[in-house]
Design a protein around this motif. Structure first.
Motif, PDB file in Angstrom:
ATOM      1  N   ASP A 193      -6.422   0.583  -0.445  1.00 50.45           N
ATOM      2  CA  ASP A 193      -7.583   0.342   0.422  1.00 50.45           C
ATOM      3  C   ASP A 193      -8.767  -0.118  -0.417  1.00 50.45           C
ATOM      4  OD1 ASP A 193      -6.668   1.141   3.084  1.00 50.45           O
ATOM      5  OD2 ASP A 193      -6.504   3.158   2.258  1.00 50.45           O
ATOM      6  N   TYR A 202      -7.061   8.128  14.361  1.00 54.09           N
ATOM      7  CA  TYR A 202      -8.467   8.182  13.929  1.00 54.09           C
ATOM      8  C   TYR A 202      -9.388   8.088  15.138  1.00 54.09           C
ATOM      9  CZ  TYR A 202      -7.327   7.604   8.942  1.00 54.09           C
ATOM     10  OH  TYR A 202      -6.864   7.788   7.677  1.00 54.09           O
ATOM     11  N   LYS A 242      -3.306  18.113  -0.615  1.00 52.13           N
ATOM     12  CA  LYS A 242      -4.044  17.946   0.633  1.00 52.13           C
ATOM     13  C   LYS A 242      -4.302  19.265   1.361  1.00 52.13           C
ATOM     14  CE  LYS A 242      -4.234  13.471   0.044  1.00 52.13           C
ATOM     15  NZ  LYS A 242      -5.475  12.691  -0.077  1.00 52.13           N
ATOM     16  N   LYS A 286       6.237   9.886   9.523  1.00 52.34           N
ATOM     17  CA  LYS A 286       6.504   8.484   9.193  1.00 52.34           C
ATOM     18  C   LYS A 286       5.222   7.843   8.687  1.00 52.34           C
ATOM     19  CE  LYS A 286       5.603   7.123  13.954  1.00 52.34           C
ATOM     20  NZ  LYS A 286       5.998   6.390  15.123  1.00 52.34           N
ATOM     21  N   TYR A 287       5.354   6.607   8.242  1.00 55.74           N
ATOM     22  CA  TYR A 287       4.185   5.830   7.835  1.00 55.74           C
ATOM     23  C   TYR A 287       3.963   4.774   8.890  1.00 55.74           C
ATOM     24  CZ  TYR A 287       0.888   3.330   4.958  1.00 55.74           C
ATOM     25  OH  TYR A 287      -0.259   2.745   4.499  1.00 55.74           O
ATOM     26  N   ASP A 288       2.792   4.767   9.520  1.00 58.10           N
ATOM     27  CA  ASP A 288       2.580   3.867  10.648  1.00 58.10           C
ATOM     28  C   ASP A 288       1.090   3.555  10.764  1.00 58.10           C
ATOM     29  OD1 ASP A 288       2.147   2.769  13.192  1.00 58.10           O
ATOM     30  OD2 ASP A 288       3.738   3.951  14.121  1.00 58.10           O
ATOM     31  N   GLY A 325       2.282  11.669   8.832  1.00 53.44           N
ATOM     32  CA  GLY A 325       2.393  11.697   7.374  1.00 53.44           C
ATOM     33  C   GLY A 325       3.821  11.889   6.911  1.00 53.44           C
ATOM     34  N   LYS A 377       0.823  -1.213   0.000  1.00 55.39           N
ATOM     35  CA  LYS A 377       0.000   0.000   0.000  1.00 55.39           C
ATOM     36  C   LYS A 377       0.851   1.254   0.000  1.00 55.39           C
ATOM     37  CE  LYS A 377      -3.065   2.571   3.118  1.00 55.39           C
ATOM     38  NZ  LYS A 377      -4.156   2.520   4.099  1.00 55.39           N
ATOM     39  N   LEU A 418     -10.437   8.770   1.696  1.00 54.26           N
ATOM     40  CA  LEU A 418     -10.873   7.695   2.585  1.00 54.26           C
ATOM     41  C   LEU A 418     -10.686   8.104   4.030  1.00 54.26           C
ATOM     42  CD1 LEU A 418      -9.283   4.688   0.686  1.00 54.26           C
ATOM     43  CD2 LEU A 418     -11.694   5.340   0.757  1.00 54.26           C
ATOM     44  N   SER A 419      -9.711   9.001   4.251  1.00 53.35           N
ATOM     45  CA  SER A 419      -9.382   9.337   5.639  1.00 53.35           C
ATOM     46  C   SER A 419     -10.573   9.920   6.381  1.00 53.35           C
ATOM     47  CB  SER A 419      -8.211  10.311   5.657  1.00 53.35           C
ATOM     48  OG  SER A 419      -7.091   9.690   5.084  1.00 53.35           O
ATOM     49  N   PHE A 468     -12.651   6.940   7.390  1.00 48.09           N
ATOM     50  CA  PHE A 468     -12.069   6.241   8.541  1.00 48.09           C
ATOM     51  C   PHE A 468     -12.301   7.054   9.815  1.00 48.09           C
ATOM     52  CE2 PHE A 468      -9.024   4.324   5.321  1.00 48.09           C
ATOM     53  CZ  PHE A 468      -9.571   3.054   5.400  1.00 48.09           C
ATOM     54  N   ARG A 501      -0.680  11.990   3.118  1.00 46.29           N
ATOM     55  CA  ARG A 501       0.523  12.311   2.367  1.00 46.29           C
ATOM     56  C   ARG A 501       0.695  13.822   2.480  1.00 46.29           C
ATOM     57  NH1 ARG A 501      -0.225  11.776  -2.968  1.00 46.29           N
ATOM     58  NH2 ARG A 501      -2.482  11.668  -2.831  1.00 46.29           N
ATOM     59  N   GLY A 508      -4.744   5.393  -1.006  1.00 48.32           N
ATOM     60  CA  GLY A 508      -6.139   4.964  -1.002  1.00 48.32           C
ATOM     61  C   GLY A 508      -6.469   3.881  -2.024  1.00 48.32           C
TER      62      GLY A 508
END
Ligand code: ADP
Length: 481
Positions: free
Chosen positions: A24, A368, A309, A358-360, A332, A18, A385-386, A389, A304, A21
């Protein structure tokens, strides 16, 4: 028309690989379509990064050679049955045993190979799909390859294509020499209404020009991309195909993302009992080293860090936001400029900002669930999508009215009591600031805020409805020439 057979092709699929989105959607839409009785199978590259736990369970189906012009490349097909859906993985060490998914110097060739490989795989495994469902530029070129090289073969002659645009900004544009050297396509396809784009080859445009049906991931975005500003240079071809362009809003996987059972959270909760949500907030503040304060609104951002964004809006009014009684929690990676902006803010305001560059995925779920609000001021947003979520986890979205944000978030109206979030229309920092202030004001009105939290927790953004609409699109494509 019953017993539809579909091959769903994507360059990334949750839980295997991934970057955004698209993964997902590719990980959850086919599952929902399958539940409605369609024989849908998914194909993706076998990247080096796919977790070993999955690789160990894959079964080799067989191998064959794929010609990328003069290159004769081996293609090994692996199969995995996962949560009721059959996944195929295209293995080629040279193209896919690399670090990272995208950005390699030869990605025109990587994806030319991938598209030919999954088309030829169909015959190899004798799966005569009615429709190949292509997604974004990485598989957009598949519709043209199918038309130019395979349509004359008995096995392929009735096959149709549905092309889904998840983000029209990323197009896969390459020098025109690849027509001969990589794609092996006749130059008769290289024209204004074909694959040509500013004297180059454009994989996304091929998907739009040559697929039987095109759709994008919300109805607002389907309209927006007909205009120059959102169309990223492709509004012409979109308008050309206007009667075949549809919008279907994305859903999310409600089982994988369930606040009542999600083990990644600090505490579970549901619309019937939201006390666990506030427990998550406390634990999140503690975990991130922020002061534990119930009366301070926590605003989450998971994204991102790119222009799309809306972070330049934040840049303008960051100080004003930080002067409010709020905490900002960011997760992000992306452009240096925005990573630095958030790092700086966290250094100067350690009590107010937590910047996690970071990506986590675990931290994402915790944010969320533990935030009060979720900020998404996008310049454009195909679906997003965020925000879905965040609502699934009882967090109220603050968004700009564009694309899928416009289709999924309705502004709270204090007169009628309607709405599920806070929205602003113009791409303007002060409009955003005003909207954040308004949200924070309502945050301090506990009965209203709790009502909103419960309302978003009860919403239905499951895939079912949209999955039915995709099945309708497949059927529509079968009626095409
Ligand atoms: P896009 O596809 O444009 O990036 P979406 O909102 O459609 O935006 O989907 C983004 C997905 O990526 C969401 O599932 C989000 O939670 C996830 N995501 C983005 N950044 C991160 C990160 N740094 N860590 C974990 N998940 C992330």
């Amino acid at each position: 028309m019953d017993n539809l057979k579909i091959l769903f092709a994507s360059s990334e699929v949750v839980p295997f690989a991934k970057t955004g989105g698209l993964a997902d959607v590719a990980g959850s839409l086919p599952k929902a379509i399958k539940k409605l009785g369609v024989d849908i199978r998914v194909v993706m590259p076998k990247y080096k990064s796919i977790p070993e736990s999955f690789v160990n369970k894959m079964k080799m189906v067989g191998s064959f050679y794929v010609n990328v012009i003069w290159r004769r490349q081996i293609c090994c097909v692996y199969e995995l049955l996962y949560e009721g859906v059959v996944y195929y993985f295209i293995e080629n060490e040279y193209y896919f045993a690399r670090d990272g998914l995208y950005g390699h110097f030869d990605q025109a060739e990587q994806f030319a190979f991938f598209n030919r490989a999954f088309i030829e795989m169909l015959q190899f495994i004798d799966f005569k799909a009615d429709v190949i469902h292509l997604n974004d530029w990485q598989t957009g070129i598949g519709s043209l390859l199918l038309e130019s090289d395979y349509m004359d073969l008995e096995f392929y002659k009735d096959m149709k294509t549905v092309f889904t645009i998840h983000n029209i900004k990323y197009q896969g544009v390459f020098p025109k020499e690849i027509m001969d050297d990589v794609l092996g396509l006749s130059w008769e396809y290289f024209h204004l209404n074909g694959v040509e784009y500013n004297d180059q080859v454009n994989y996304m445009k091929a998907g739009i020009a040559y697929s039987s049906i095109i759709n994008t991931v919300s109805s607002t975005y389907a309209d927006e991309i007909k205009n120059d500003f959102f169309g990223e240079g492709l509004s012409g071809i979109i308008n050309n195909r206007a009667q075949d362009v549809y919008g279907i809003v994305n859903g999310i996987d409600y089982d994988e993302n369930n606040p009542a059972t999600d083990k990644r959270l600090f505490a579970n909760f549901s619309s019937r009992n939201i006390s666990g949500k506030y427990e998550n907030k406390k634990k999140l503040q503690e975990y991130l080293g922020l002061p534990i304060r119930e009366d301070t609104a926590v605003i989450g951002i998971i994204s991102r860090l790119v222009d799309q964004k809306g972070f330049d809006l934040l840049d303008f009014v960051l100080m004003e936001i930080l002067n409010m009684n709020v905490q900002l929690v960011i997760l992000g990676t992306g452009e240096y400029r925005y990573e630095n902006m958030f790092k700086w803010a966290a250094e100067v305001y350690p009590d107010k900002v937590s910047a996690n560059i970071k990506y986590d995925e675990t931290l994402a779920q915790r944010i969320y669930a533990g935030s009060d609000m979720f900020l998404m001021p996008s310049l454009f947003e195909p679906c997003g999508l965020s925000q879905l979520f965040s609502m699934r986890y009882g967090t109220i979205p603050i968004v700009r009215e564009t694309g899928g944000l416009n289709d999924t978030v309705r502004p709270y109206n204090e007169t009628t009591g309607e709405g599920n979030g806070f929205t602003f229309k113009n791409y303007n920092a002060h409009d955003m600031l005003y909207t954040i202030r308004r949200a924070v004001e309502f945050y301090h009105n506990k009965p209203i805020w709790d009502m909103l939290v419960k309302r978003v927790l009860k919403q239905d953004f499951k895939w079912e409805k949209s999955a039915e609409q995709y099945i309708d699109l497949y059927k529509k494509s079968l009626l095409k020439e």
